[in-house]
Write a protein that holds these residues in place. Structure first.
Motif, PDB file in Angstrom:
ATOM      1  N   THR A   1     122.336  31.612 -36.305  1.00  0.00           N
ATOM      2  CA  THR A   1     121.906  31.652 -35.120  1.00  0.00           C
ATOM      3  C   THR A   1     120.364  32.382 -34.913  1.00  0.00           C
ATOM      4  N   MET A   2     120.167  32.957 -36.387  1.00  0.00           N
ATOM      5  CA  MET A   2     118.769  33.708 -36.389  1.00  0.00           C
ATOM      6  C   MET A   2     117.729  32.906 -37.155  1.00  0.00           C
ATOM      7  N   ILE A   3     118.392  32.397 -38.044  1.00  0.00           N
ATOM      8  CA  ILE A   3     117.564  31.242 -38.945  1.00  0.00           C
ATOM      9  C   ILE A   3     117.040  30.177 -38.065  1.00  0.00           C
ATOM     10  N   GLU A   4     117.723  29.804 -36.985  1.00  0.00           N
ATOM     11  CA  GLU A   4     117.216  28.540 -36.048  1.00  0.00           C
ATOM     12  C   GLU A   4     116.259  29.036 -35.562  1.00  0.00           C
ATOM     13  N   THR A   5     115.990  30.399 -35.227  1.00  0.00           N
ATOM     14  CA  THR A   5     114.870  30.631 -34.344  1.00  0.00           C
ATOM     15  C   THR A   5     113.403  30.617 -35.114  1.00  0.00           C
ATOM     16  N   ILE A   6     113.460  30.247 -36.350  1.00  0.00           N
ATOM     17  CA  ILE A   6     112.277  29.869 -36.816  1.00  0.00           C
ATOM     18  C   ILE A   6     111.578  28.685 -36.462  1.00  0.00           C
ATOM     19  N   ARG A   7     110.367  28.689 -36.127  1.00  0.00           N
ATOM     20  CA  ARG A   7     109.877  27.660 -35.544  1.00  0.00           C
ATOM     21  C   ARG A   7     109.722  26.317 -36.435  1.00  0.00           C
ATOM     22  N   ASP A   8     109.132  26.749 -37.695  1.00  0.00           N
ATOM     23  CA  ASP A   8     108.779  25.653 -38.655  1.00  0.00           C
ATOM     24  C   ASP A   8     110.166  25.348 -39.510  1.00  0.00           C
ATOM     25  N   SER A   9     110.309  23.886 -39.335  1.00  0.00           N
ATOM     26  CA  SER A   9     111.606  23.309 -39.878  1.00  0.00           C
ATOM     27  C   SER A   9     111.625  23.623 -41.407  1.00  0.00           C
ATOM     28  N   ARG A  10     110.407  23.439 -42.017  1.00  0.00           N
ATOM     29  CA  ARG A  10     110.523  23.388 -43.434  1.00  0.00           C
ATOM     30  C   ARG A  10     111.011  24.747 -43.908  1.00  0.00           C
ATOM     31  N   HIS A  11     110.344  25.757 -42.945  1.00  0.00           N
ATOM     32  CA  HIS A  11     110.660  27.334 -43.595  1.00  0.00           C
ATOM     33  C   HIS A  11     112.158  27.488 -43.399  1.00  0.00           C
ATOM     34  N   GLN A  12     112.613  27.041 -42.146  1.00  0.00           N
ATOM     35  CA  GLN A  12     113.772  27.034 -41.648  1.00  0.00           C
ATOM     36  C   GLN A  12     114.878  26.651 -42.768  1.00  0.00           C
ATOM     37  N   GLU A  13     114.486  25.476 -43.209  1.00  0.00           N
ATOM     38  CA  GLU A  13     115.358  24.968 -44.429  1.00  0.00           C
ATOM     39  C   GLU A  13     115.416  25.942 -45.781  1.00  0.00           C
ATOM     40  N   LEU A  14     114.194  26.301 -45.999  1.00  0.00           N
ATOM     41  CA  LEU A  14     113.976  27.257 -47.274  1.00  0.00           C
ATOM     42  C   LEU A  14     114.817  28.334 -46.872  1.00  0.00           C
ATOM     43  N   ILE A  15     114.848  29.015 -45.734  1.00  0.00           N
ATOM     44  CA  ILE A  15     115.731  30.150 -45.699  1.00  0.00           C
ATOM     45  C   ILE A  15     117.076  30.215 -45.488  1.00  0.00           C
ATOM     46  N   ARG A  16     117.558  28.963 -44.866  1.00  0.00           N
ATOM     47  CA  ARG A  16     118.848  28.500 -44.862  1.00  0.00           C
ATOM     48  C   ARG A  16     119.345  28.337 -46.307  1.00  0.00           C
ATOM     49  N   ASN A  17     118.423  27.683 -47.156  1.00  0.00           N
ATOM     50  CA  ASN A  17     119.024  27.482 -48.576  1.00  0.00           C
ATOM     51  C   ASN A  17     119.212  28.710 -49.335  1.00  0.00           C
ATOM     52  N   GLU A  18     118.075  29.663 -49.086  1.00  0.00           N
ATOM     53  CA  GLU A  18     118.173  31.017 -49.831  1.00  0.00           C
ATOM     54  C   GLU A  18     119.492  31.487 -49.510  1.00  0.00           C
ATOM     55  N   PHE A  19     119.820  31.595 -48.180  1.00  0.00           N
ATOM     56  CA  PHE A  19     120.848  32.470 -47.714  1.00  0.00           C
ATOM     57  C   PHE A  19     122.206  31.690 -48.267  1.00  0.00           C
ATOM     58  N   ASP A  20     122.195  30.286 -48.499  1.00  0.00           N
ATOM     59  CA  ASP A  20     123.265  29.812 -49.134  1.00  0.00           C
ATOM     60  C   ASP A  20     123.396  30.172 -50.446  1.00  0.00           C
ATOM     61  N   LYS A  21     122.198  30.333 -51.072  1.00  0.00           N
ATOM     62  CA  LYS A  21     122.422  30.506 -52.504  1.00  0.00           C
ATOM     63  C   LYS A  21     122.900  31.987 -52.695  1.00  0.00           C
ATOM     64  N   VAL A  22     122.366  32.864 -52.170  1.00  0.00           N
ATOM     65  CA  VAL A  22     122.873  34.315 -52.284  1.00  0.00           C
ATOM     66  C   VAL A  22     124.388  34.561 -51.958  1.00  0.00           C
ATOM     67  N   PHE A  23     124.457  33.976 -51.019  1.00  0.00           N
ATOM     68  CA  PHE A  23     125.942  33.960 -50.140  1.00  0.00           C
ATOM     69  C   PHE A  23     127.033  33.223 -51.183  1.00  0.00           C
ATOM     70  N   TYR A  24     126.515  32.224 -51.689  1.00  0.00           N
ATOM     71  CA  TYR A  24     127.534  31.466 -52.334  1.00  0.00           C
ATOM     72  C   TYR A  24     127.841  31.930 -53.937  1.00  0.00           C
ATOM     73  N   SER A  25     126.746  32.628 -54.197  1.00  0.00           N
ATOM     74  CA  SER A  25     126.737  33.038 -55.612  1.00  0.00           C
ATOM     75  C   SER A  25     127.779  34.589 -55.466  1.00  0.00           C
ATOM     76  N   LYS A  26     128.093  34.817 -54.414  1.00  0.00           N
ATOM     77  CA  LYS A  26     129.105  36.008 -54.684  1.00  0.00           C
ATOM     78  C   LYS A  26     130.655  35.315 -53.921  1.00  0.00           C
ATOM     79  N   GLU A  27     130.484  34.310 -53.182  1.00  0.00           N
ATOM     80  CA  GLU A  27     131.605  33.948 -52.640  1.00  0.00           C
ATOM     81  C   GLU A  27     132.527  33.143 -53.572  1.00  0.00           C
TER      82      GLU A  27
END
Lengths: 394, 250
Positions: free
Chosen positions: A367-393
């Motif tokens: 809900t916060m990542i989606e507020t980034i206007r640039d879709s490429r950067h949005q995707e980058l942050i989403r991927n980074e989030f997934d990477k950090v989150f899944y590395s622990k989960e």
């Protein structure tokens, strides 16, 4: 260097120790504020500053180097190494130091780094700033002055790279001047982790008449980091500050901020979303102050936290300090666990409890990542989030 | 053939016993309607069947195709083929409707030993059902139930049902908050699922939905038990005389 050796020193003693003039303005302000902060200092009440100040660090040489041409601005251990063509990046003493910053280390940082890195953003453009750290057991301290011109609209993407920065203490920050009728959009992505470093980012943002600042920070992972942000809003100025925190292990990270409404019709919207796992501690200690001069302002502040582990802990202190009646203001804070109704709904459709939990955490962040206007950067942050989150989960 | 066999079920919510020895058998391919006054235990029954965390089963058993499901996790029950259409579907901001539903469908397909559907295959399937239900295409990209009207939420429940193709479908007050057009669209979706194999359990306060989905059996639930079972003609009696008349018969 051991910062604790600055303790209980007079202005003259400290000036001698640091080999700078006792007339140095930031140094004087640092002493006026009582010198080094302790756990009793308002800004560092929830952050373990004392052990950080007690560490023994190597001091670095910040002599400017040849700046190579590249696609992004790279600041390596406090020295510019790369800048894109057409961007004016240079070193200059900072003349517009804040007179009333709440963070004593803002002043110490300025005193220790008198030649700031100035970045003049010319025209409407996007810039990437990469902070690169390669020194362990070092204090890496630098200041950046960022400014634009009236009627211009720019975006800064800020990221961090680290290699061998174990036990280093990074102090950096912006003095940002947003010109009248212009906008600055700053998207910060901080995923540096597992390096046992600490970082303090002490910023001052001044938004002039009709100016707009969008400041989005995405702090993901471990270790210790605090951003201390002071914002001043002139007439019709606006700030939209959003902070997403995902912490794991025993990390401590967060935001301490002051947004000061000085001009009439100024508006602020500050929102923090915090996801805390392991034995981590999240900090959102944020004050919005509306001064007598700031009639007809609008201020909204909200913090939401999800605790994924019984040892996780959130310090959430949204505060309003208001001196006028003619305004709209609201603030709120919630801390809880994942919504059992939502979890059950997903499970009732055949999705496992573990997968449902992941979906809800990612959804909360989205809900916060989606507020980034640039879709490429949005995707980058989403991927980074997934990477950090899944590395622990996983 | 009996699909779902509820035997002497006793269930509590908190410390309060709601179901007090309830017996009910759902026949394959039949529509069973449960009617009853407020507080009789209708919603508790549906929650007990799907394994809701509010409900603890303290006695009896629930057999699905001859196998006890009372100790199964909710997701296992769903993958076996039990589906509850919620009275008030929860909003889940940030979870994309299509992503959620594809994850659910693929979890079921894997459970059944089938291949997962890729995004394109799933989208085709979803779009075909969306148009059948008169739903807007933007339902694909919206967050699950977020900002949906009451009618949209109910249609979304039916959409999930059409895609997941369960064997036992429990409809908990599916007609509440629906206007005539939405009720008709939802009913058509439900009727489409009737294939002579699936069993339906329609939980309702009013007879209105039963004009659209013809029930084979009407069960009256009062004070945690089924107190009467009859054919569709019982609806008229209940409309005329109320639930007290049933109590008088016992």
């Amino acid at each position: 260097m051991r910062l604790n050796s600055f303790k209980n020193k007079s202005l003259e003693e400290l000036a001698t120790l640091l080999a700078i003039s006792p007339q140095n303005r930031p140094l004087k302000k640092f002493i006026e504020m009582g010198g080094l902060p302790s756990k009793k200092s308002e800004a560092y009440r929830y952050f373990d500053i004392e052990s950080l100040l007690d560490g023994e660090y190597e001091s670095l040489d910040y002599t400017p180097k040849v700046v190579n041409e590249g696609e992004e601005i790279v600041i390596e251990n406090g020295v510019i190494t790369t800048a894109p063509q057409g961007v004016r990046v240079y070193y200059e003493p900072c003349e517009q130091i804040d007179d009333d910053h709440f963070d004593p280390l803002y002043y110490l940082s300025h005193a220790l780094y008198p030649r700031t890195i100035k970045i003049e953003v010319d025209g409407d453009r996007e810039l990437k700033i990469v902070h690169r750290f390669t020194k362990s057991y070092a204090i890496i301290n630098y200041r950046i002055v960022l400014f634009n011109q009236a009627n211009r609209h720019s975006t800064i993407y800020e990221s961090f790279e680290g290699k061998l920065v174990q036990n280093s203490f990074i102090m950096y920050g912006y003095d940002m001047h947003i010109a009248p009728d212009s906008s600055f959009r700053v998207v910060k992505l901080q995923t540096l982790q597992n390096q046992n470093y600490s970082m303090l980012a002490s910023h001052k943002i001044n938004v002039e008449k009709n100016g707009s600042c969008i400041f989005k920070s995405f702090d993901l992972g471990g270790d210790n980091a605090l951003q201390l942000i002071k914002v001043e809003l002139e007439e019709y100025a606006h700030i939209d500050a959003q902070h997403l925190l995902y912490l794991n292990d025993d990390s401590k990270r967060g935001t301490v901020s002051q947004i000061i409404h000085k001009g009439q019709h100024s508006t602020s919207n500050q929102e923090a979303k915090n996801i805390l796992d392991g034995a981590s501690r999240g900090i959102f200690d944020a004050l919005i102050k509306v001064e007598h001069s700031a009639k007809y302002t609008k201020a909204i502040q909200n913090s939401k936290a999800i605790l994924l582990h019984e040892k996780a802990y959130m310090v959430s202190k949204p505060q309003l300090e208001i001196y006028i009646d003619e305004l709209e203001a609201s603030h709120g804070s919630t801390t809880g666990q994942l919504d059992p109704q939502q979890l059950f709904y997903l499970q009732s459709r055949g999705i496992s409890a573990i997968e449902a939990r992941k979906m809800l955490v990612i959804a909360f962040a989205n809900t916060m990542i989606e507020t980034i206007r640039d879709s490429r950067h949005q995707e980058l942050i989403r991927n980074e989030f997934d990477k950090v989150f899944y590395s622990k989960e996983d | 053939m009996i699909t779902l066999d509820i035997q002497n079920l006793e269930a509590k919510i908190g410390e309060k016993q709601i179901l007090k020895g309830l017996n009910l058998q759902l026949e394959e391919g039949k529509v069973h309607a449960i009617m009853g006054p407020n507080g009789a235990g209708k919603s508790t029954l549906s929650k007990a069947i799907v394994g809701h965390y509010d409900v603890s089963i303290v006695g009896g058993d629930i057999l699905f195709k001859g196998k006890s499901i009372k100790d199964m996790e909710p997701e296992e029950r769903a993958k076996e083929g039990i589906f509850l259409s919620f009275q008030n579907p929860v909003e889940v901001p940030g979870v994309n409707n299509a992503y959620f539903l594809r994850t659910a469908l693929n979890a079921k397909r894997v459970h059944e030993g089938k291949e997962e559907l890729n995004a394109a295959e799933f989208l085709r399937l979803m779009k075909s059902h969306l148009s059948e239900l008169g739903m807007k295409p933007d339902m694909i990209s919206r967050s699950l139930n977020e900002g949906f009207s009451g009618g949209e939420k109910k249609r979304n429940e039916i959409l999930q049902m059409l895609i997941l193709e369960p064997d036992v479908i429990i409809l908990d007050e599916i007609d509440s908050g629906l206007d005539i057009d939405a009720l008709r669209a939802v009913s058509e979706g439900i009727n489409k699922m009737k294939d002579g194999k699936r069993s339906f359990l329609v939980i309702t306060h009013y007879s209105r939905i039963l004009d659209y989905i013809e029930p084979d059996y009407i069960h009256v639930l009062k004070d945690g038990k089924i107190v009467k079972t009859a054919g569709a003609e019982l609806v008229a009696q209940l409309e005329e005389e109320g639930y007290d008349s049933i109590a008088n018969e016992q």
